[in-house]
Design a protein around this motif. Structure first.
Motif, mmCIF file in Angstrom:
data_model
loop_
_atom_site.group_PDB
_atom_site.id
_atom_site.type_symbol
_atom_site.label_atom_id
_atom_site.label_comp_id
_atom_site.label_asym_id
_atom_site.label_seq_id
_atom_site.Cartn_x
_atom_site.Cartn_y
_atom_site.Cartn_z
ATOM 1 N N ASN A 1 0.161 -4.701 -3.576
ATOM 2 C CA ASN A 1 -0.399 -5.800 -2.810
ATOM 3 C C ASN A 1 -0.999 -5.259 -1.518
ATOM 4 O O ASN A 1 -0.545 -4.253 -0.981
ATOM 5 C CB ASN A 1 0.703 -6.816 -2.477
ATOM 6 N N THR B 1 4.301 -3.493 -8.697
ATOM 7 C CA THR B 1 3.306 -4.464 -8.263
ATOM 8 C C THR B 1 2.754 -4.041 -6.910
ATOM 9 O O THR B 1 3.516 -3.803 -5.970
ATOM 10 C CB THR B 1 3.916 -5.878 -8.146
ATOM 11 N N GLU C 1 3.762 -1.329 -2.456
ATOM 12 C CA GLU C 1 4.065 -1.410 -3.884
ATOM 13 C C GLU C 1 5.559 -1.620 -4.042
ATOM 14 O O GLU C 1 6.370 -0.976 -3.377
ATOM 15 C CB GLU C 1 3.638 -0.138 -4.599
#
Length: 153
Positions: A132, A130, A126
């Motif tokens: 992923n 955001t 993170e």
């Protein structure tokens, strides 16, 4: 995972290696010579499977679709329910034991490798809110440390 391995085995796609093998070069060398998933029952006392999704046929079998429908299946995946971020969870607790990556059957694959590697580890990260998930080759640096080469984008 066990059910998927049994499904592959019932279709004659799993090779079982029951004798003891070393994690340093021997198990990877054996797996390279065998097409399809290889289940080792004794890598220094531990079980490990290699090449589980080594071909599109295995991936298709995992999803339960024909080989030519893999992309369609992946594109149709929808989250099941709402994602809720919680401040804590029992899964975040370490219970009575310290992390020891050396206790896992992580292997050394090539003579020039700097150590033991997880060859397709999933890293969840993170940055600035955001999140992923990505696949990386992870090198064991210590009993509780891994190194991953992360490159943009």
């Amino acid at each position: 995972m066990r059910e998927f391995i049994e499904q592959l085995r019932s279709n004659g796609k799993v090779t079982d290696i029951r004798h003891g093998v070393s994690r340093e070069f021997e198990a990877p060398r054996i797996a390279k010579k065998i097409q399809g998933p290889v289940l080792f029952h004794d890598i220094e006392g531990k079980k490990a499977i290699m090449n589980l999704l080594g071909t599109r046929d295995e991936l298709a079998a995992m999803f339960g679709v024909p080989r030519d429908k893999i992309i369609q299946k992946l594109s149709e995946v929808q989250p099941d329910g709402e994602v809720v971020v919680v401040p804590g969870s029992p899964t975040m607790e370490i219970v009575d034991e310290e992390v020891d990556l050396y206790s896992l059957p992580i292997m050394k694959h090539f003579a020039k490798d700097g150590g033991l590697y997880i060859t397709a580890g999933i890293v969840v990260s993170e940055y600035e809110g955001t999140m992923n998930a990505s696949i990386h080759r992870l090198m064991v640096l210590g009993k509780d440390k891994l190194a991953a080469r992360l490159v943009p984008p």
